[in-house]
Write an enzyme that holds these catalytic residues in place. Structure first.
Site, PDB file in Angstrom:
ATOM      1  CB  ALA A 262      43.802  36.868  40.943  1.00  0.00           C
ATOM      2  N   GLY A 264      47.422  35.728  43.509  1.00  0.00           N
ATOM      3  CA  GLY A 264      47.341  35.276  44.979  1.00  0.00           C
ATOM      4  C   GLY A 264      48.889  34.988  45.750  1.00  0.00           C
ATOM      5  CG  ASN A 265      52.807  34.729  43.781  1.00  0.00           C
ATOM      6  OD1 ASN A 265      52.766  33.533  44.255  1.00  0.00           O
ATOM      7  ND2 ASN A 265      53.558  34.970  42.764  1.00  0.00           N
ATOM      8  CG  ASP A 311      34.861  46.639  40.921  1.00  0.00           C
ATOM      9  OD1 ASP A 311      35.661  47.096  41.505  1.00  0.00           O
ATOM     10  OD2 ASP A 311      34.264  47.456  39.794  1.00  0.00           O
ATOM     11  CG  ASP A 331      49.905  44.243  44.115  1.00  0.00           C
ATOM     12  OD1 ASP A 331      50.618  45.067  43.973  1.00  0.00           O
ATOM     13  OD2 ASP A 331      49.885  43.159  43.764  1.00  0.00           O
ATOM     14  CB  CYS A 383      55.086  45.697  39.548  1.00  0.00           C
ATOM     15  SG  CYS A 383      53.872  45.371  38.318  1.00  0.00           S
TER      16      CYS A 383
HETATM   17  C1  LIG Z   1      48.870  43.545  40.231  1.00  0.00           C
HETATM   18  S1  LIG Z   1      47.787  42.343  40.137  1.00  0.00           S
HETATM   19  C2  LIG Z   1      47.841  41.827  41.417  1.00  0.00           C
HETATM   20  C3  LIG Z   1      48.905  40.836  41.837  1.00  0.00           C
HETATM   21  C4  LIG Z   1      48.463  40.098  43.321  1.00  0.00           C
HETATM   22  N1  LIG Z   1      48.529  41.056  44.336  1.00  0.00           N
HETATM   23  C5  LIG Z   1      49.583  39.084  43.486  1.00  0.00           C
HETATM   24  O1  LIG Z   1      50.601  39.396  44.447  1.00  0.00           O
HETATM   25  O2  LIG Z   1      49.580  37.845  43.185  1.00  0.00           O
HETATM   26  C6  LIG Z   1      46.346  43.162  39.978  1.00  0.00           C
HETATM   27  C7  LIG Z   1      44.965  42.589  40.006  1.00  0.00           C
HETATM   28  O3  LIG Z   1      43.987  43.361  40.284  1.00  0.00           O
HETATM   29  C8  LIG Z   1      42.848  42.980  39.570  1.00  0.00           C
HETATM   30  N2  LIG Z   1      41.692  43.916  39.439  1.00  0.00           N
HETATM   31  C9  LIG Z   1      41.797  44.950  38.635  1.00  0.00           C
HETATM   32  N3  LIG Z   1      40.729  45.805  38.955  1.00  0.00           N
HETATM   33  C10 LIG Z   1      40.245  45.059  40.096  1.00  0.00           C
HETATM   34  C11 LIG Z   1      38.942  45.667  40.698  1.00  0.00           C
HETATM   35  N4  LIG Z   1      38.347  46.596  40.456  1.00  0.00           N
HETATM   36  N5  LIG Z   1      38.644  44.835  41.817  1.00  0.00           N
HETATM   37  C12 LIG Z   1      39.395  43.759  42.391  1.00  0.00           C
HETATM   38  N6  LIG Z   1      40.389  43.463  41.429  1.00  0.00           N
HETATM   39  C13 LIG Z   1      40.644  44.093  40.362  1.00  0.00           C
HETATM   40  C14 LIG Z   1      43.148  42.279  38.355  1.00  0.00           C
HETATM   41  O4  LIG Z   1      42.521  41.459  37.768  1.00  0.00           O
HETATM   42  C15 LIG Z   1      44.546  41.817  38.783  1.00  0.00           C
HETATM   43  O5  LIG Z   1      44.398  40.418  38.806  1.00  0.00           O
END
Ligand SMILES: C[S@@+](CC[C@H](N)C(=O)[O-])C[C@H]1O[C@@H](n2cnc3c(N)ncnc32)[C@H](O)[C@@H]1O
Length: 490
Positions: A262, A264-265, A311, A331, A383
């Site tokens: 999320a 989601g891009n 998770d 990511d 990032c």
């Molecule tokens: C850098 S953002 C991702 C951005 C996304 N890839 C995009 O391009 O839109 C990292 C995401 O990892 C999620 N996150 C953190 N810990 C996580 C876990 N244990 N399992 C799944 N998602 C997780 C966060 O809620 C956050 O939305």
């Protein structure tokens, strides 16, 4: 602590020309002259770096009563020496400013393309001409004696163009170009260099030189109300953030996991690359971000994506559902220190503990991703500018997996490479406002070396302590069962 005060007094004496280093140390009255001599000489060796760090972290502005000489000694010991060996007010001061100072140091190393502190001192690495400073992304500074200041970043946000990814699930590049032309924009063709992107102004736009479905507009261009954006025909996404899906190399029909997905891009980019054929399993823990993602994916016309609020560490790699997953995009959450839209004052404070915790999570989640049995290729991205979240994570996990996975050179023609933290780190890529006109970003591409090579060379402690039935050779402990909600995208 008396040592720090004595060292600061020696530095002040040197500045006032009251004597040489040795005589001032011997006349200081401090009982441990060797220790004092070593600390002062090392502080002097790092003097120019320390001055820039103090400026960048605005330490003297924040601590009005702190003398500059004492500040230098303390910061030297904190960042380059043994760590502060004192309690009371100096320790409290270090706690208040440590994260900012470490972030400044990390930025400095990125700009100089070095991984070790000492390399900041090497004459051949000294960046001292106006051209080199500008290339490295640091701006002229009226306040510094030489007219240029390592610690004042150029106005990065305004350097970064507005990137527009054409959503090929709904349209094509030519149609979008025609649409913009009809709206009065001037199409200048495909860019030949990154430099050319800097020359854009007014209503001009270009096709990007690296990514085939990316259009580039001047940074001030606001397209949030544009019909193409509101209808999901274009996605406003930084160029660096388009690299992971592009470099993952999945083809139509592939089964792909987007582990931390999320908003989601990158998932919608993956879906476009897969032409909505195949299966994307997307996970995120944050319900609000999942809700946003649902809207975004629907607007972008994404189908064939199973989005789960879960998770990723609890997703069982042995579940038959994932037996055909050949590609994973990872990511994970990171410090976000590469995001240029945040001004220096807005930066979220990052403590050493937080950085360590993030790096620990990133290592765990990367390790977990490598456990999917059919996995062939994985892209790890952040990032963040911090080596701890980037090269160090990749290095540690690759070491654990021995010869099972290898780094492949991500985008060989990309100009900005991974920092030399380990042999082969240049296979990774980095992005920055100064060098690639993007947000600060890191990408590593990992590939499985040979079929069935799933055993790591050394097991992490958790796996040794909790060997799992039938899985004794794999890293990581048994995933805990947690509540999960699943939503199918239509
Ligand atoms: C850098 S953002 C991702 C951005 C996304 N890839 C995009 O391009 O839109 C990292 C995401 O990892 C999620 N996150 C953190 N810990 C996580 C876990 N244990 N399992 C799944 N998602 C997780 C966060 O809620 C956050 O939305």
């Amino acid at each position: 602590m008396a040592l720090y005060s004595a060292a600061a007094a020696v530095l002040a004496g040197l500045e006032r020309g009251e004597g040489g280093l040795k005589s001032l140390v011997y006349n200081s009255g401090f009982p441990h002259v060797r220790q004092l001599y070593a600390l002062v000489s090392e502080t002097l060796r790092y003097a120019s770096v320390l001055e820039k760090l103090l400026d960048g972290a605005a330490l003297l502005q924040a601590e009005k009563k702190l003398a500059p000489q004492l500040a230098k000694v303390l910061v030297y010991d904190l960042l380059f020496g043994q760590g502060l060996k004192c309690g009371g007010r100096w320790k409290a001061l270090a706690r208040r400013h440590r994260a900012r100072l470490e972030a400044e140091l990390a930025r400095m190393k990125v700009r100089h393309k070095v991984s070790r502190n000492e390399d900041l001192l090497a004459p051949e690495k000294a960046v001292n001409t106006a051209g080199e400073w500008a290339r490295a992304g640091w701006a002229p500074c009226a306040g510094s004696s030489g007219g240029l200041c390592l610690t004042c970043p150029a106005p990065a946000a305004s350097q970064v163009p507005r990137y527009v990814r054409v959503n090929t699930l709904k349209t094509c590049v030519d149609d979008v170009i025609d649409f913009f032309k009809r709206q009065g924009y001037a199409y200048l063709g495909k860019a030949a260099s990154v430099e050319e992107l800097k020359t854009l102004s007014g209503k001009e736009f270009l096709l990007d030189l690296h990514l085939p479905e990316l259009l580039v507009f001047p940074s001030q261009t606001d397209l949030h109300d544009n019909l193409l954006y509101t209808s999901g025909h274009i996605i406003l996404q930084d160029k660096a953030s388009c690299l992971p899906a592009f470099l993952l190399g999945a083809v139509a029909g592939s089964h792909v996991i987007d582990a931390c997905a999320a908003p989601g891009n990158k998932t919608s980019h993956l879906a476009a690359i897969l032409k909505n054929k195949g299966q994307i399993f997307a996970f995120d823990v944050d319900p609000k971000r999942i809700a946003t993602m649902n809207t975004l994916l629907t607007r972008a016309g994404v189908t064939g994506c199973q989005l789960a609020q879960q998770d990723f560490l609890t997703v069982d790699p042995r579940d038959p559902k994932y037996s055909s997953v050949t590609h994973i995009l990872l990511d994970p959450s990171c410090s976000g220190s590469g995001m240029v839209t945040r001004g220096p004052g807005e930066e979220a404070p990052l403590s050493a503990e937080r950085l360590q915790a993030l790096a620990g999570f990133q290592r765990r989640v990367l390790n977990h991703a490598l456990r999917f049995p059919a996995l062939q290729r994985l892209v790890y991205s952040t990032c963040s500018l911090h080596q701890e979240e980037n090269e160090h994570v990749v290095q540690a996990v690759l070491q654990e997996w021995g010869s099972a996975f290898r780094l492949v050179t991500a985008f060989p023609s990309w100009p900005c490479r991974g920092l030399a933290a380990f042999s082969g780190a240049e296979s990774c890529l980095r992005a920055s406002p100064a060098e690639t006109l993007t947000h600060g970003f890191f990408v590593a591409v990992l590939e499985r070396c040979k079929e069935g090579a799933a055993a790591p060379s050394s097991l992490p402690a958790a796996a040794k302590e909790n060997p799992q039935p039938g899985e004794g050779t794999e890293p990581g402990a048994t995933p805990k069962k947690r509540k999960k909600k699943k939503q199918k995208m239509k």
